[in-house]
Design an enzyme around this catalytic site. Structure first.
Site, PDB file in Angstrom:
ATOM      1  N   ARG A 142      -4.544 -10.531   4.104  1.00 31.44           N
ATOM      2  CA  ARG A 142      -4.600 -10.629   2.644  1.00 31.44           C
ATOM      3  C   ARG A 142      -3.252 -10.158   2.127  1.00 31.44           C
ATOM      4  NH1 ARG A 142      -4.518  -7.412  -1.337  1.00 31.44           N
ATOM      5  NH2 ARG A 142      -5.422  -7.922  -3.331  1.00 31.44           N
ATOM      6  N   LYS A 153       0.827  -1.213   0.000  1.00 32.61           N
ATOM      7  CA  LYS A 153       0.000   0.000   0.000  1.00 32.61           C
ATOM      8  C   LYS A 153       0.859   1.261   0.000  1.00 32.61           C
ATOM      9  CE  LYS A 153      -4.085  -1.900   0.087  1.00 32.61           C
ATOM     10  NZ  LYS A 153      -4.088  -2.898  -0.933  1.00 32.61           N
TER      11      LYS A 153
END
Length: 74
Positions: free
Chosen positions: A52, A18
């Site tokens: 995840r 991210k």
């Protein structure tokens, strides 16, 4: 994370590569595995039940080692 855990439902975290990792480290997307592992290990430590991840083998190894160390074994 702790607040969601207290609600009694499984918490999933998906921090793989991210942008916040890039902002902290300056790393490009493909080079954020280390930052992703750190974020996910801290999430599990705080109660996340599901991770995840893009790099599953790295995560499995990191989680196995962290758990073994936490339990006092080698």
């Amino acid at each position: 994370i702790e607040r969601f855990v207290k609600m009694g439902r499984p918490v999933m975290v998906g921090a793989s590569r991210k942008s916040f990792i890039g902002k902290i480290t300056g790393a490009e997307t493909a080079d954020r595995v280390g930052g992703t592992l750190a974020a996910h290990l801290l999430a599990v430590e705080r109660g996340a039940a599901i991770i995840r991840a893009h790099d599953v083998a790295f995560h499995r190894q990191a989680l196995d080692v962290a758990l073994k160390i936490r339990r006092g074994g080698t």
